[in-house]
Design a protein around this motif. Structure first.
Motif, PDB file in Angstrom:
ATOM      1  N   ARG A  78      84.153 -34.758  44.834  1.00 11.23           N
ATOM      2  CA  ARG A  78      83.170 -33.740  45.215  1.00 11.23           C
ATOM      3  C   ARG A  78      83.891 -32.430  45.533  1.00 11.23           C
ATOM      4  O   ARG A  78      84.997 -32.443  46.054  1.00 11.23           O
ATOM      5  N   ARG A  79      83.224 -31.346  45.271  1.00 13.75           N
ATOM      6  CA  ARG A  79      83.818 -30.044  45.518  1.00 13.75           C
ATOM      7  C   ARG A  79      83.793 -29.719  47.009  1.00 13.75           C
ATOM      8  O   ARG A  79      82.811 -29.983  47.703  1.00 13.75           O
TER       9      ARG A  79
ATOM     10  N   ALA B 200      83.506 -31.359  41.695  1.00 16.57           N
ATOM     11  CA  ALA B 200      84.833 -30.816  41.386  1.00 16.57           C
ATOM     12  C   ALA B 200      85.140 -31.028  39.910  1.00 16.57           C
ATOM     13  O   ALA B 200      85.079 -32.157  39.413  1.00 16.57           O
TER      14      ALA B 200
ATOM     15  N   HIS C 188      88.930 -27.002  43.067  1.00 13.72           N
ATOM     16  CA  HIS C 188      87.653 -27.279  43.722  1.00 13.72           C
ATOM     17  C   HIS C 188      87.795 -28.254  44.895  1.00 13.72           C
ATOM     18  O   HIS C 188      86.941 -28.292  45.777  1.00 13.72           O
ATOM     19  N   ALA C 189      88.837 -29.066  44.880  1.00 10.09           N
ATOM     20  CA  ALA C 189      89.053 -30.067  45.941  1.00 10.09           C
ATOM     21  C   ALA C 189      90.528 -30.087  46.313  1.00 10.09           C
ATOM     22  O   ALA C 189      91.229 -31.083  46.104  1.00 10.09           O
TER      23      ALA C 189
END
Length: 617
Positions: A361-362, A577, A582-583
């Motif tokens: 997940r972002r 992401a 992003h992560a």
């Protein structure tokens, strides 16, 4: 023979059983017990501001260290009823705490005397034992049995109710001859372990689900050794989080419909065999049972016989303490390894690891107001492997379990089943009391924080420092998200125009002023770039002043957190992401020891409110 009051005998037994700290509030009906504590010495008393708060402090104290049993003390009547939530949350999570209450004199119990309530009857359904002691000579036996029951079988809480005249009566008791009763814990047989291993060996894609019982049995090292011997990936439950480090190559991610990682759910759905150890198959872990069990064989190991088959019937059930079972699993696995009989699980483990590096997940967002995902990204940067996180419920807790990292047992301390609002602050005080040198970081939404905010004064008075991160969206966020199914947003907004703090822009309560008024330190953050500096400043303030320090981050009002009802139907509301940036604090960055880097595959991007099914690997 040694003569002393029954209250003094109770205090002596507490010390013999290893008690060093007591959390509570004095009152008329418990004053003889307090007099015994004062006259005897040896116990450190932490004065709470609310008896429910004292019960949660006792919980935090127990949960922080193996062998601890937190003690909560209060007077008669409402003090006992205030403890009920603590008894509930402790019992639900198999946490032993001892609640001691004062009571009206024995002769007045049936006369509706002032603050006389049948607390044993009220607490009975929630405790392993709830007893009003009517005879002074029974006090030593009651306390001895209390500690025996709290430690034996499935751990849990006990309440002992002491009428004031029973406390004051003199009895014969010699502390020098006192000894705790032997603890009973069931243990698996070798035949059961061998059968479970044969079932594991015959599978192709096995998983181990590690529950809170592994942590409670202080058996995390055995769990990791067993996983490494067999090469089988591990899924910790919410209560078992930390039993294997998040960055261990065999940590496959948490599974669930709320507190879970995408890679954890995808891996569970790919598996064909699950060995559950010390877990309850809680509904937030399993989601729909048909989806969870379809195509998989299950072995369930639990200390409580009535847990076997409670949620669904396993293919093999074993009643055993998690530690005792894991000792046998390790012994048997070592024997199989010496003979070269263990199946090679490297391809399966590698596929789990690839999911761990791709299904993310972002967290990196620069928007103002702050998106909550950024808070957890910065917490990962600010706090090290030894941090003890404390939280209870809400979108803040759910998203924290999706995005934070835990590396040690008892470093994620959570009221998992009961989830009472207000639990976090007093529980964190109990954790910090049990481990004064630890880095304790509590996490709350604004509503959880407001429920028992008065307990921060306890931290200021007794110099119990910890950091409390408050993510403030001025909403009952979890309930608001649940109301989407009813097409409403009703009675869940906490926002209002504070005439004393117009700078809050309608967010309502000025937490900074309240926290400072309670003797603690506070920082407020509005910009994503300021989160990490604020957390670093909080560490300095905590070290300098030795009080709780709140860091409040003002969030966007509405964020829907990923969740669903089935493991294959978790709704992702935010962009996922798709590139490493992003992560940036995801654990996959630490997994490639050879420096080759994890291949980052492009997952599908979720559209708001639409279902995303993770691709199989």
């Amino acid at each position: 023979m040694a003569r002393m009051t029954a209250a003094r005998a109770a205090v002596e037994i507490l010390k013999c059983e290893g008690t060093t700290h007591v959390f509570g509030l004095p009152g008329a009906a418990i004053n003889p017990f307090y007099a015994a504590m004062r006259g005897d010495g040896g116990l450190t008393h932490i004065l709470a501001r609310h008896v429910e708060g004292a019960s949660h402090m006792a919980e935090g104290y127990t949960r922080a260290r193996a062998g601890n049993i937190g003690v909560c003390v209060g007077t008669s009547g409402p003090a006992g009823t205030d403890m009920i939530t603590g008894l509930y949350s402790a019992g639900a999570d198999s946490v032993p705490i001892l609640c001691v209450t004062g009571q009206a004199p024995v002769a007045a119990l049936h006369k509706e005397d002032f603050q006389a309530v049948d607390i044993a009857a009220v607490a009975g359904p929630l405790a392993k034992m709830a007893m009003t002691v009517l005879e002074p000579a029974q006090v030593p036996g009651a306390f001895q049995q209390a500690f025996h029951l709290m430690r034996s079988g499935r751990p849990g809480p006990v309440l002992i109710d002491l009428p004031v005249d029973v406390q004051m009566a003199e009895i014969e008791f010699d502390p020098d001859t006192y000894a705790p009763l032997p603890v009973y814990r069931p243990s698996a047989t070798r035949a059961q372990i061998d059968k479970a291993l044969r079932m594991l060996q015959s599978s192709e894609r096995p998983l181990i689900v590690a529950g809170g019982g592994v942590v409670g049995a202080d058996a995390s090292a055995l769990l990791v050794e067993f996983a490494e011997l067999t090469g089988v990936p591990v899924v910790p439950t919410l209560m078992g989080w930390g039993s294997i480090p998040d960055d261990h190559p065999l940590m496959a991610g948490m599974v669930g419909v709320q507190t879970s990682q995408r890679y954890g759910n995808a891996t569970l759905l790919e598996s064909d065999f699950v060995l559950g150890i010390g877990n309850r198959w809680a509904n937030r872990h399993t989601g729909g049972i048909e989806t969870y069990t379809r195509g998989r064989t299950f072995v369930h190991v639990d200390i409580e016989p009535t847990q076997i088959g409670r949620v669904f019937a396993p293919d093999l059930g074993i009643v055993s303490d998690a530690g005792a079972a894991l000792e046998l699993f390790v012994t048997a696995a070592r024997e199989l390894r010496r003979t070269g009989s263990l199946e090679d699980r490297s391809a399966w483990a590698a596929s789990c690891l690839r999911r761990k590096g791709s299904l993310l997940r972002r967290t990196h967002f620069d928007e103002v107001p702050v998106k909550p995902q950024r808070v957890y990204e910065e917490m990962n940067r600010a706090f090290g492997r030894e941090t003890r996180y404390v939280s209870t419920i809400g979108l803040s807790q759910i998203q924290a379990a999706q995005l934070l990292h835990v590396y040690r047992p008892r470093h994620w301390i959570n009221a998992g089943q009961a989830g009472p609002l207000g639990w976090t602050a007093p529980a964190a005080l109990g954790v910090a009391t049990a481990d004064p040198e630890a880095a304790v970081v509590a996490l709350s939404g604004d509503y959880d924080f407001q429920f028992m905010i008065e307990e921060l004064a306890v931290g200021a008075q007794f110099r119990i420092p910890y950091i409390h991160v408050v993510v403030n969206n001025a909403y009952l966020g979890l309930i608001r998200q649940a109301q989407r199914g009813f097409d409403m947003d009703f009675c869940v907004q906490l926002s209002f125009d504070n005439v004393n703090a117009p700078e809050l822009g309608g967010y309502g309560v000025d937490h900074v002023k309240v926290v400072e008024g309670l003797g603690c330190k506070a920082i407020r953050v509005h910009e994503p770039r300021d989160i990490l500096p604020a957390l670093e400043e909080a560490k300095k303030l905590m070290a300098e002043y030795r009080v709780p320090v709140m860091v409040e981050i003002i969030l966007e009002r509405v964020t829907n957190v990923a969740m669903g009802t089935e493991l294959d139907n978790v709704v992702e509301f935010e962009e996922l992401a798709t590139v490493p940036g992003h992560a940036p604090t995801a654990v996959h960055t630490a997994l490639d020891r050879a420096g080759r880097g994890v291949v980052f595959r492009q997952p599908p991007v979720a559209k708001p409110g639409k279902r995303v099914i993770p691709p199989s690997t």
